[in-house]
Write an enzyme that holds these catalytic residues in place. Sequence first.
Site, mmCIF file in Angstrom:
data_model
loop_
_atom_site.group_PDB
_atom_site.id
_atom_site.type_symbol
_atom_site.label_atom_id
_atom_site.label_comp_id
_atom_site.label_asym_id
_atom_site.label_seq_id
_atom_site.Cartn_x
_atom_site.Cartn_y
_atom_site.Cartn_z
ATOM 1 N N CYS A 190 0.860 -1.113 0.015
ATOM 2 C CA CYS A 190 -0.248 -0.152 0.246
ATOM 3 C C CYS A 190 0.558 1.064 -0.267
ATOM 4 O O CYS A 190 0.527 2.521 0.331
ATOM 5 C CB CYS A 190 -0.663 0.384 1.322
ATOM 6 S SG CYS A 190 -2.075 -1.305 1.004
ATOM 7 N N SER A 231 -11.651 1.145 3.013
ATOM 8 C CA SER A 231 -11.356 1.572 2.315
ATOM 9 C C SER A 231 -11.818 0.921 0.957
ATOM 10 O O SER A 231 -12.040 -0.523 1.028
ATOM 11 C CB SER A 231 -9.281 1.518 2.145
ATOM 12 O OG SER A 231 -9.400 0.450 1.618
ATOM 13 N N THR A 244 -24.748 8.307 1.812
ATOM 14 C CA THR A 244 -25.609 7.385 2.489
ATOM 15 C C THR A 244 -25.520 8.210 4.263
ATOM 16 O O THR A 244 -25.615 9.340 4.701
ATOM 17 C CB THR A 244 -24.272 6.674 3.146
ATOM 18 O OG1 THR A 244 -24.379 5.647 3.969
ATOM 19 C CG2 THR A 244 -22.411 6.973 3.701
ATOM 20 N N HIS A 268 -8.615 2.314 -1.930
ATOM 21 C CA HIS A 268 -7.966 2.438 -2.278
ATOM 22 C C HIS A 268 -7.308 1.409 -3.735
ATOM 23 O O HIS A 268 -7.331 -0.244 -3.096
ATOM 24 C CB HIS A 268 -7.881 2.474 -1.234
ATOM 25 C CG HIS A 268 -6.216 1.313 -0.180
ATOM 26 N ND1 HIS A 268 -5.175 1.679 -1.120
ATOM 27 C CD2 HIS A 268 -6.254 0.607 0.601
ATOM 28 C CE1 HIS A 268 -3.795 1.408 -0.816
ATOM 29 N NE2 HIS A 268 -4.321 0.700 0.357
#
Length: 403
Positions: A95, A256, A232, A357
């Site tokens: 990441c 994510s 949401t 992500h």
Amino acid sequence: MPLSLSTKKVFIVGAKRTPFGAFGGSFKSLTATDLAVISSKSAIESCKIDPSNIDATFIGNVIQSSNDACYMSRHVGLRSGVPISSPSLTINRLCGSGFETLVQGTEAILLGSASVTLCGGSENMSACPMILNGSSARWGVTLGSSLKLEDSLWAGLTDSYVGLPMGITAENLAAKYDINRKQCDEFALRSQLLWAAGHASGSFNAEIAPITIELKKGPKTIDTDEHPRPETTIEKLGNLKSVFKKDGVVTAGNSSGICDGAGSLVVASGEAIKSLGLDSLAKVVSWGIVGCEPSIMGIGPVNAIKKALKFAELKLEDIDLIEVNEAFAAQYLAVEKELNLNRDIVNTCGGAIALGHPLGASGSRILAHLTHKLIKEKLRYGVGAACIGGGQGIAVILENTQL
């Protein structure tokens, strides 16, 4: 100070990213290479540099999801106009890969092996393959056994060393730092609403490289992230079931998003800026890369940020904007508690819970956003950071040079 950043200055002169496509969304048929070419060409065009002046290409990618993925950085460079004589390197720091490419590109300049580098990250998670074990497929299947496909995406999100999926590492942090489900859902809603406000105010305009795809009804240009769900509510988030642990805090809504996208930066020395007539957007001030306990990998940004601040001879109070990749709400909240972050200056246009992500691309996305947001808000220092599966953390500090 990393290498000789104290005496030799390195700058970002171009910073672009694609919109992030939803899982199985508009970009599912584009390879990670295709996506990185789009962001790279856009970054190159934005700073009006002839790509023949780029000395090296560094591209981050985590889960190789196309047949040509092993050639990714080379193909991105060549397809973006970088000279055949210029080398390339594909990088996987999970990441943190997008951040790592900037580090590698900066180090190449500091070492004198390059004057201008192309740095970026890309991921197509929609295309992650189902894997057939080569040992069984090539050398025979024993009596009573069968060939089985494994989901490389799910496997990649599990750390086999500690035997934990990433979601459990976030649950571990929630237990360690006394973080509850309500706090996680509230932070997730914040991410969605801030993305919506950032989109409405044009905060992403300078960084986005639109993508035109061909549909049956004709071409369609996409210039907006597909994953965000600003409609949401806290009630909807609260109704979602925990995924990894009974009565846990991690849900699909406060984690994510799985997405497709890419980001690219053009990085240059001060001498190259002068000789090529470029405009600097931000100075690379420092970075920090650390290891941490794998079972709580999400805490990695804490010591990475501290290390970057130490190298820069800065304090956290000197930083005007902070971007911490939102792998999970619980993970971010643990980092916030440990560093005592001022949430008002963190992820001010939302984060990965809203945007998504795409593993190798997120660092490049954060750096591109920080570069342009510092300019837009007339702020000086920004730090971007990410946790890294397996137990690492990475952080980069930038300084606005447009003040």
